[in-house]
Design a protein around this motif. Sequence first.
Motif, mmCIF file in Angstrom:
data_model
loop_
_atom_site.group_PDB
_atom_site.id
_atom_site.type_symbol
_atom_site.label_atom_id
_atom_site.label_comp_id
_atom_site.label_asym_id
_atom_site.label_seq_id
_atom_site.Cartn_x
_atom_site.Cartn_y
_atom_site.Cartn_z
ATOM 1 N N ILE A 136 -4.437 4.876 11.810
ATOM 2 C CA ILE A 136 -3.214 5.552 12.196
ATOM 3 C C ILE A 136 -2.593 5.808 10.615
ATOM 4 N N CYS A 137 -2.572 6.944 10.052
ATOM 5 C CA CYS A 137 -1.926 7.250 8.872
ATOM 6 C C CYS A 137 -0.419 7.024 8.949
ATOM 7 N N GLY A 138 0.159 7.022 7.760
ATOM 8 C CA GLY A 138 1.715 6.742 7.572
ATOM 9 C C GLY A 138 2.611 7.624 8.468
ATOM 10 N N ASP A 139 2.122 9.176 8.067
ATOM 11 C CA ASP A 139 2.896 9.826 8.987
ATOM 12 C C ASP A 139 2.899 9.828 10.542
ATOM 13 N N CYS A 140 1.700 9.793 11.146
ATOM 14 C CA CYS A 140 1.413 9.525 12.365
ATOM 15 C C CYS A 140 2.055 8.262 12.901
ATOM 16 N N PHE A 141 2.178 7.038 12.159
ATOM 17 C CA PHE A 141 2.737 5.871 12.575
ATOM 18 C C PHE A 141 4.232 6.078 12.580
ATOM 19 N N ASP A 142 4.799 6.858 11.538
ATOM 20 C CA ASP A 142 6.296 7.144 11.581
ATOM 21 C C ASP A 142 6.668 7.763 12.876
ATOM 22 N N LYS A 143 5.694 9.045 13.185
ATOM 23 C CA LYS A 143 6.019 9.821 14.408
ATOM 24 C C LYS A 143 6.107 8.923 15.727
ATOM 25 N N MET A 144 5.068 7.970 15.837
ATOM 26 C CA MET A 144 4.808 7.032 16.875
ATOM 27 C C MET A 144 6.226 6.199 17.016
ATOM 28 N N PHE A 145 6.394 5.579 16.014
ATOM 29 C CA PHE A 145 7.256 4.291 15.925
ATOM 30 C C PHE A 145 8.522 4.467 15.029
ATOM 31 N N GLY A 146 8.849 5.640 14.727
ATOM 32 C CA GLY A 146 9.944 5.769 14.095
ATOM 33 C C GLY A 146 9.733 5.451 12.439
ATOM 34 N N GLY A 147 10.254 5.901 11.468
ATOM 35 C CA GLY A 147 10.104 5.879 10.229
ATOM 36 C C GLY A 147 11.235 5.070 9.888
ATOM 37 N N GLY A 148 11.078 3.886 8.940
ATOM 38 C CA GLY A 148 12.207 3.099 8.498
ATOM 39 C C GLY A 148 12.898 3.713 7.353
ATOM 40 N N GLU A 149 14.090 3.563 7.414
ATOM 41 C CA GLU A 149 15.102 4.327 6.267
ATOM 42 C C GLU A 149 15.491 3.024 5.409
#
Length: 71
Positions: A58-71
């Motif tokens: 899973i790429c970083g963009d998809c990971f963030d979409k799936m689990f929410g991006g860390g701020e």
Amino acid sequence: MVTLDRSDMIQATCRQCEVSVEMPVNRQDVADWRGGKYIQHAMPYLSADQRELLISGICGDCFDKMFGGGE
């Protein structure tokens, strides 16, 4: 010990969006990771997103979409 020779390429494709990424690596570092060494210790020169792509597919963009991006 991580070597500076990163003349080999490894390719990984995201299972979600199918984006393909090529990364320069050291062959022995990949062997160490596949042999059980933690990827962050075997290949610290790769970004967290690149390492995640190799581990989970899973790429970083998809990971963030799936689990929410860390701020």
